[in-house]
Design an enzyme around this catalytic site. Structure first.
Site, PDB file in Angstrom:
ATOM      1  N   ALA A 131       0.980  -1.106   0.099  1.00 39.87           N
ATOM      2  CA  ALA A 131      -0.092   0.032  -0.003  1.00 39.87           C
ATOM      3  C   ALA A 131       0.892   1.286   0.015  1.00 39.87           C
ATOM      4  CB  ALA A 131      -0.794  -0.013   1.166  1.00 39.87           C
ATOM      5  N   GLY A 165       0.678  -5.150   0.480  1.00 37.95           N
ATOM      6  CA  GLY A 165      -0.609  -5.092  -0.237  1.00 37.95           C
ATOM      7  C   GLY A 165      -0.208  -5.793  -1.533  1.00 37.95           C
ATOM      8  N   GLU A 215      -0.738  -9.216  -1.027  1.00 33.35           N
ATOM      9  CA  GLU A 215      -2.194  -9.374  -1.042  1.00 33.35           C
ATOM     10  C   GLU A 215      -2.793  -9.455  -2.348  1.00 33.35           C
ATOM     11  OE1 GLU A 215      -3.251  -7.856   3.292  1.00 33.35           O
ATOM     12  OE2 GLU A 215      -2.344  -6.530   2.243  1.00 33.35           O
ATOM     13  N   GLU A 268       4.197  -5.670   7.083  1.00 34.17           N
ATOM     14  CA  GLU A 268       3.103  -4.462   7.612  1.00 34.17           C
ATOM     15  C   GLU A 268       3.844  -4.594   9.253  1.00 34.17           C
ATOM     16  OE1 GLU A 268       0.768  -5.874   4.170  1.00 34.17           O
ATOM     17  OE2 GLU A 268       2.215  -6.922   5.513  1.00 34.17           O
TER      18      GLU A 268
END
Ligand code: T1G
Ligand code: NAD
Length: 685
Positions: free
Chosen positions: A62, A101, A104, A124
């Site tokens: 992200a 992310g 993911e 993270e």
């Protein structure tokens, strides 16, 4: 130009992201991905989809700069769900680092193909968070609970070979043929009837469902890593839900935990450190086109505690090293220590025997200074005495080829004074490594008054090459780290004379999150550093301890008494020695709370940090945070001394210093920068 574009290869739609520098999944990328997936879903001519990235890496997560700002749709979880629910099979084509992310997104895809050099991870937790786009629920279902738990709680990536082994990727591509291999893979799977959907899989979590103790075992084995940090505990809880609960419930819990962590101080602190580490590498005022000096051979002078470790950094990076000592015994000892350290690393499986021999083959030990003539950089690590340093710089200046860099590993001494002994002060710089130098990641780069931009830029790049985090300091006694350490050590010593015990003082800092307190640190380093029996006068607690043979862990006792496993215990003998000195001091004795001790030790440090900033000895407050995080074990979840001061409020620090003014003594002065910023309600960072 949109950051997301699509290309057709027959009936395969290729979605390409090009969002330098690391394809962070910012709003534009998310929106582009969502649009491209719905394009694929709605076009019958498309049989399968490939998602790949241009540039140096697949999505690296992200966009961290968006955290704390109002969220823009589509959210990343929505994008991942859209990919997973796409009626056409989607293949993730991975190169570089598929992180956070990014992984993911790949887990939302039905298939994953990666180049052999790729790394895949969910880091993270290193930002005080947990995966927030389904990673805690999909990774266990795809790669199994044990590996998922380890990857998510440690935040450490796995390489492509390991990812293939654990089922995280389905196929390896050719090193330079990822795009073609991914399309071929997509064409293969397009013909298949069904496709694996990560969120629906249970085959890899069944085993853990029958053995829930896997979680307690993991927590027990990682107690030290979990201590003080909120995020790792949340990670374990979320992965446990992946086993115990239906997918949607697990996702709800993941979201709840993520929202709590992202707005918490720990994650704010650790995100601060993420960017602070990258900022530290930037030197204000150095033009981008500043030329660098080619470093092909390094010389190290002094093969003692530091010289050997420093040499290993360059040998491990494949650079030949000439190691010079003043006597054969010291040289042999230094070389033997280097080999022993490498063999220990190999014994732990982190190096091969061939790699050990390759590194040792790059080492040239010698007693002849003249053998340094052809070095591009020479670092001295001889005794911490200015006269010896000056003599060494005069000799090096005469011997080492013009244009080469001369550096000092001094802990405290004035680099400009050493530079003045040479005809090349512009080529003199401080390179202050931390012990053990082959392990500690921090490197203070001490910028002398005459140090040239080329030399600075060169050593900053070299630091990155040898895996160090370099921080620039100006010339002042103790530079950034040791200069701030001094007031802390001074107050720690004074507290002993006012009624506090070494174990109370240490406990106050270990509770705060430091790996050890000042007295445990002193025992580890050795109480006899700079002490001689002849010169000892029983005038300090430390001297008396040394006189009594209590010189630290190495002698089985120091401030603490140590058992055979080097576990320390409070010592009645030390208490008696302290009581004698306290009585002689005539100071009133009293009990101190842990909070009082922390204020007494940490606030003066922050004050010194403010002075370092106001004097321009550090470029920015976040550099100071990076020094303390990587050199002195400051707990990451508070962001470093200057960020922590911002968190508790500079006014609080100022009030605390004023409250302690008597104890701090007449020589203690409060930084005017601290006063002005506290008065204006400002922060350091
Ligand atoms: N967001 C924003 N900027 C980033 C970024 C990111 N994720 N990653 C890197 N940058 C910037 C960085 O600040 C620097 O900027 C430049 O890119 C180059 O980085 C929902 C919540 C990928 C291994 O934690 O580990 O996904 O200084 O110097 O050494 O679950 O960057 O040039 O201006 O580090 O080659 C999870 C973070 C996010 C990975 C490349 N992802 N990045 O290393 O270059 S949270 C991460 C890295 C998340 C989801 C959650 C490394 C790298 P500037 P660099 P590098
Ligand atoms: P040390 O005593 O372990 O090693 C110094 C070595 O230098 C000895 O082996 C000695 O024989 C050699 N030496 C002395 N004079 C010499 C000369 N003229 N020519 C060649 N070799 C010579 O000391 P150390 O702990 O490695 O410290 C070295 C330097 O590094 C000091 O400036 C110290 O302040 C600094 N430093 C030490 C630490 C630490 O934790 N020990 C950390 C950072 C920096």
């Amino acid at each position: 130009m949109s950051v997301i574009t699509t290309q057709r290869d027959g009936d395969i739609l290729v979605i390409v992201s090009d969002n330098p520098p690391v394809n962070a999944l910012g709003h534009a990328v998310r929106a582009g991905l969502a649009a491209a997936i719905s394009e694929a879903a709605g076009d019958d001519g498309i049989k399968a989809v490939v998602i790949r990235c241009d540039g140096r890496t697949f999505f690296a997560g992200a966009d961290i700069t968006e955290f704390g700002k109002p969220p823009l749709a589509p959210s990343l979880p929505d994008v991942v769900d859209a990919i997973e629910q796409c009626p056409k099979p989607v293949v993730a084509a991975i190169h570089g680092t598929a992180l956070g992310g990014g992984l993911e997104v790949a887990l939302g895809c039905h298939y994953r193909i990666a180049v052999p050099s790729a790394k895949l991870g969910l880091p993270e937790v290193k930002l005080g968070l947990l995966p927030g786009a389904g990673g805690t629920q999909r990774l266990p279902r795809v790669a199994g609970v044990a590996d998922a738990l380890s990857m998510i709680v440690t935040g450490d990536p796995v390489d492509a070979a390991r990812a293939l082994e654990i089922g995280l990727v389905d196929r390896l591509a050719g090193a330079d043929t990822l795009a073609e291999d991914a399309i071929a893979f997509a064409r293969d799977v397009a013909a298949r009837a069904g496709h694996p959907v990560s969120s629906l899989r249970t085959d890899r979590i069944a085993e853990a469902a029958n053995h829930p103790q896997v979680f307690d075992k993991f927590i027990a084995e990682n107690a030290r890593r979990l201590k003080g940090f909120d995020a790792p505990k949340a990670c374990v809880e979320a992965v446990r839900a992946a086993v115990d609960r239906p997918f949607d419930e697990g996702i709800r819990l993941e979201r709840e935990l993520f929202m709590k962590l992202v707005s918490g101080t720990q994650s704010k602190a650790m995100r601060h450190l993420f960017f602070a580490e990258r900022q530290a590498a930037k030197i204000d005022g150095i033009p981008a086109d500043t030329p660098m000096i080619d470093i092909a051979r390094v010389g190290i002078l002094g093969a003692g505690t530091m010289g050997g470790g420093i040499a290993m950094n360059f040998l491990s990076a494949g650079l030949p090293v000439t190691l010079v000592e003043r006597e054969q015994a010291a040289l042999d000892r230094g070389v033997a220590t280097i080999r022993k350290n490498y063999e220990r690393t190999a014994a732990r499986g982190r190096m091969t025997a061939e790699q050990v021999e390759a590194a040792m083959a790059l080492l040239t030990p010698t007693l002849a200074y003249e053998d340094l003539a052809d070095c591009d950089l020479v670092i001295e690590a001889v005794f911490e005495l200015m006269e010896i340093k000056k003599e060494v710089f005069r000799r090096l200046d005469a011997i080492v080829k013009p244009g080469a860099i001369l550096a000092s590993n001094t802990s405290y001494l004035d680099i400009d004074e050493m530079a003045a002994e040479t005809k090349r002060p512009e080529a003199v710089v401080g390179l202050h490594f931390f012990s053990p130098a082959n392990i500690m990641r921090l490197l203070e780069v001490v910028r002398g008054a005459r140090t040239s931009p080329s030399v600075l830029k060169t050593v900053m790049a070299l630091a990155k090459k040898i895996g160090k985090i370099a921080v620039v300091s100006g010339v002042c006694p103790g530079f950034i780290g040791n200069r701030m350490l001094r007031p802390r050590q001074t107050e720690a010593q004074k507290l002993l004379l006012e009624g506090a015990s070494p174990w109370e003082v240490d406990a106050a800092l270990t509770e705060f999150g430091f790996p050890m307190g000042p007295f445990q640190m002193a025992d580890l380093a050795g109480l006899d550093l700079g002490w001689t029996a002849e010169g000892s006068t029983s005038s300090t607690i430390r001297e008396v301890l040394c006189e009594r043979g209590r010189r630290g862990q190495k002698t089985g006792s120091g401030f603490y008494d140590y058992d055979d496993n080097r576990r320390g215990a409070p010592s009645p003998e030390t208490e008696a020695i302290i009581a004698e000195f306290a009585a002689k001091s005539g100071l009133p004795q009293r009990k101190f709370s842990a909070d009082e001790i922390r204020e007494r030790l940490l606030y003066p440090m922050i004050n010194e940090g403010a002075k370092i900033l106001e004097e321009g000895m550090a470029q920015r407050a976040s550099d100071i945070d990076i020094v303390w995080l990587n050199g002195y074990g400051w707990p990451a979840y508070t962001g470093g001394p200057m960020f922590w001061a911002d968190t508790i409020g500079l006014k609080t620090v100022l009030d605390g210093l004023e409250r302690q003014a008597d104890a701090l003594g007449p020589d203690f002065t409060v930084s005017s920068l601290l006063k002005s910023k506290a008065g204006a309600g400002e922060t350091f960072n």
